[in-house]
Design an enzyme around this catalytic site. Structure first.
Site, PDB file in Angstrom:
ATOM      1  N   GLU A 158      44.402 -96.429  -8.482  1.00  0.00           N
ATOM      2  CA  GLU A 158      44.099 -95.084  -8.993  1.00  0.00           C
ATOM      3  C   GLU A 158      43.695 -94.168  -7.838  1.00  0.00           C
ATOM      4  O   GLU A 158      43.205 -94.647  -6.807  1.00  0.00           O
ATOM      5  CB  GLU A 158      42.979 -95.242 -10.044  1.00  0.00           C
ATOM      6  CG  GLU A 158      42.421 -93.991 -10.649  1.00  0.00           C
ATOM      7  CD  GLU A 158      43.408 -93.191 -11.485  1.00  0.00           C
ATOM      8  OE1 GLU A 158      44.420 -92.729 -10.902  1.00  0.00           O
ATOM      9  OE2 GLU A 158      43.162 -92.969 -12.673  1.00  0.00           O
ATOM     10  N   ASP A 159      43.888 -92.863  -8.007  1.00  0.00           N
ATOM     11  CA  ASP A 159      43.478 -91.932  -6.950  1.00  0.00           C
ATOM     12  C   ASP A 159      41.969 -91.729  -6.936  1.00  0.00           C
ATOM     13  O   ASP A 159      41.333 -91.783  -5.900  1.00  0.00           O
ATOM     14  CB  ASP A 159      44.215 -90.577  -7.078  1.00  0.00           C
ATOM     15  CG  ASP A 159      44.034 -89.908  -8.442  1.00  0.00           C
ATOM     16  OD1 ASP A 159      43.449 -90.531  -9.358  1.00  0.00           O
ATOM     17  OD2 ASP A 159      44.488 -88.759  -8.591  1.00  0.00           O
TER      18      ASP A 159
ATOM     19  N   ASP B  24      36.265 -90.519 -11.559  1.00  0.00           N
ATOM     20  CA  ASP B  24      35.292 -89.429 -11.605  1.00  0.00           C
ATOM     21  C   ASP B  24      34.239 -89.781 -12.667  1.00  0.00           C
ATOM     22  O   ASP B  24      33.254 -90.445 -12.369  1.00  0.00           O
ATOM     23  CB  ASP B  24      36.061 -88.139 -11.905  1.00  0.00           C
ATOM     24  CG  ASP B  24      35.190 -86.905 -11.948  1.00  0.00           C
ATOM     25  OD1 ASP B  24      33.996 -87.005 -11.648  1.00  0.00           O
ATOM     26  OD2 ASP B  24      35.702 -85.821 -12.290  1.00  0.00           O
TER      27      ASP B  24
ATOM     28  N   PHE C  32      34.899 -81.209  -5.851  1.00  0.00           N
ATOM     29  CA  PHE C  32      36.292 -81.254  -6.307  1.00  0.00           C
ATOM     30  C   PHE C  32      37.177 -81.374  -5.066  1.00  0.00           C
ATOM     31  O   PHE C  32      37.021 -80.626  -4.107  1.00  0.00           O
ATOM     32  CB  PHE C  32      36.659 -79.997  -7.107  1.00  0.00           C
ATOM     33  CG  PHE C  32      38.024 -80.127  -7.701  1.00  0.00           C
ATOM     34  CD1 PHE C  32      38.208 -80.816  -8.892  1.00  0.00           C
ATOM     35  CD2 PHE C  32      39.139 -79.614  -7.047  1.00  0.00           C
ATOM     36  CE1 PHE C  32      39.479 -81.000  -9.424  1.00  0.00           C
ATOM     37  CE2 PHE C  32      40.405 -79.791  -7.568  1.00  0.00           C
ATOM     38  CZ  PHE C  32      40.582 -80.476  -8.755  1.00  0.00           C
TER      39      PHE C  32
ATOM     40  N   ARG D 208      49.083 -81.900  -3.693  1.00  0.00           N
ATOM     41  CA  ARG D 208      49.273 -83.360  -3.640  1.00  0.00           C
ATOM     42  C   ARG D 208      49.898 -83.794  -2.320  1.00  0.00           C
ATOM     43  O   ARG D 208      49.730 -84.916  -1.876  1.00  0.00           O
ATOM     44  CB  ARG D 208      50.182 -83.831  -4.781  1.00  0.00           C
ATOM     45  CG  ARG D 208      49.603 -83.685  -6.163  1.00  0.00           C
ATOM     46  CD  ARG D 208      50.436 -84.465  -7.164  1.00  0.00           C
ATOM     47  NE  ARG D 208      50.174 -84.073  -8.535  1.00  0.00           N
ATOM     48  CZ  ARG D 208      49.193 -84.561  -9.289  1.00  0.00           C
ATOM     49  NH1 ARG D 208      48.350 -85.430  -8.791  1.00  0.00           N
ATOM     50  NH2 ARG D 208      49.037 -84.168 -10.539  1.00  0.00           N
TER      51      ARG D 208
HETATM   52  P1  IMP Z   1      37.828 -89.363 -15.032  1.00  0.00           P
HETATM   53  O1  IMP Z   1      38.426 -89.754 -16.356  1.00  0.00           O
HETATM   54  O2  IMP Z   1      36.742 -88.326 -15.201  1.00  0.00           O
HETATM   55  O3  IMP Z   1      37.348 -90.529 -14.211  1.00  0.00           O
HETATM   56  O4  IMP Z   1      38.920 -88.564 -14.226  1.00  0.00           O
HETATM   57  C1  IMP Z   1      40.026 -89.141 -13.766  1.00  0.00           C
HETATM   58  C2  IMP Z   1      41.100 -88.148 -13.419  1.00  0.00           C
HETATM   59  O5  IMP Z   1      40.630 -86.797 -13.268  1.00  0.00           O
HETATM   60  C3  IMP Z   1      41.691 -88.531 -12.094  1.00  0.00           C
HETATM   61  O6  IMP Z   1      42.706 -89.485 -12.237  1.00  0.00           O
HETATM   62  C4  IMP Z   1      42.190 -87.200 -11.570  1.00  0.00           C
HETATM   63  O7  IMP Z   1      43.470 -86.958 -12.064  1.00  0.00           O
HETATM   64  C5  IMP Z   1      41.235 -86.177 -12.145  1.00  0.00           C
HETATM   65  N1  IMP Z   1      40.188 -85.789 -11.173  1.00  0.00           N
HETATM   66  C6  IMP Z   1      38.891 -86.092 -11.206  1.00  0.00           C
HETATM   67  N2  IMP Z   1      38.220 -85.560 -10.157  1.00  0.00           N
HETATM   68  C7  IMP Z   1      39.152 -84.910  -9.414  1.00  0.00           C
HETATM   69  C8  IMP Z   1      39.099 -84.158  -8.181  1.00  0.00           C
HETATM   70  O8  IMP Z   1      38.051 -83.979  -7.529  1.00  0.00           O
HETATM   71  N3  IMP Z   1      40.285 -83.652  -7.741  1.00  0.00           N
HETATM   72  C9  IMP Z   1      41.466 -83.830  -8.403  1.00  0.00           C
HETATM   73  N4  IMP Z   1      41.556 -84.518  -9.553  1.00  0.00           N
HETATM   74  C10 IMP Z   1      40.416 -85.059 -10.059  1.00  0.00           C
END
Ligand code: IMP
Length: 183
Positions: free
Chosen positions: A101-102, A105, A155, A168
């Site tokens: 995963e990237d 969050d 962010f 990206r």
């Molecule tokens: P989560 O469900 O809150 O853990 O968020 C996961 C998804 O939100 C990631 O796979 C990203 O696509 C997006 N995301 C969360 N934080 C960032 C950020 O700082 N930059 C870009 N995308 C983010």
């Protein structure tokens, strides 16, 4: 160095050289941990495409690679936000799975993903994330075994991560510059 992505200003946070060094170390660890097994790396699109590509170059053990997407749509007020895994083509039963995963969050996406993939009865499941925001996490992800960088609640864009679909392609990772409040 500051750059503009869409309507936001960003500043350099992690250089590609640093990213590559961390990926090399994670690769070494994976080669040791999965020796004698044939794991399946599952890249979560779109954000993981560069990370997964660089990571796979460090993997020397026999392994497979596939991709999934997590579709996210608004349900009604009773179901809230529903996420669903789409595009999985491999049978994961009795396989050693590594989700790539990237960023983790809040952890909500990964929590959903793990719940769905566990139903497919893999032999094991681990998570490898380029970035993690520990202060933002609402779900403890026990499977989060491989992390390249822990970052604060900024962010970020670049190296696969986007802002409004843009950024990206950036080689390095940038963080949003805080805009001073006008009040
Ligand atoms: P989560 O469900 O809150 O853990 O968020 C996961 C998804 O939100 C990631 O796979 C990203 O696509 C997006 N995301 C969360 N934080 C960032 C950020 O700082 N930059 C870009 N995308 C983010």
């Amino acid at each position: 160095m500051k750059i503009q992505v869409d309507d936001k200003e960003f500043e350099l946070m992690i250089e590609y050289e640093q990213i590559k060094k961390r990926i090399r170390l994670i690769g070494i660890q994976l080669n040791v941990d999965y020796e004698g097994r044939v794991p399946v790396f599952i890249g979560v699109l779109n954000g993981s495409f560069l990370f997964l590509a660089d990571l796979m170059k460090e993997i020397e053990i026999a392994s497979e690679v596939t991709f999934i997407k997590v579709s996210s749509y608004e349900g009604d007020s009773s179901t809230g936000r529903v996420k669903k895994v789409i595009g999985l083509e491999l049978d994961l039963r009795k396989r050693d799975v590594i989700i790539v995963e990237d960023i983790v969050d809040t952890g909500i996406t990964m929590d959903h993903l793990l719940t769905e993939l566990k139903q497919l009865e893999p032999a094991s499941i681990a998570v490898c994330s380029l970035l993690v925001k520990p202060q933002s996490m609402q779900h403890e992800i026990e499977e989060l075994d491989y992390v390249a960088f822990e970052i604060p609640n900024d962010f970020v864009v670049g190296y696969g991560l986007d802002y409004n679909g843009l950024g990206r392609n950036l080689k390095d990772i940038y963080r949003a510059v805080a805009v001073p409040s006008e009040t």
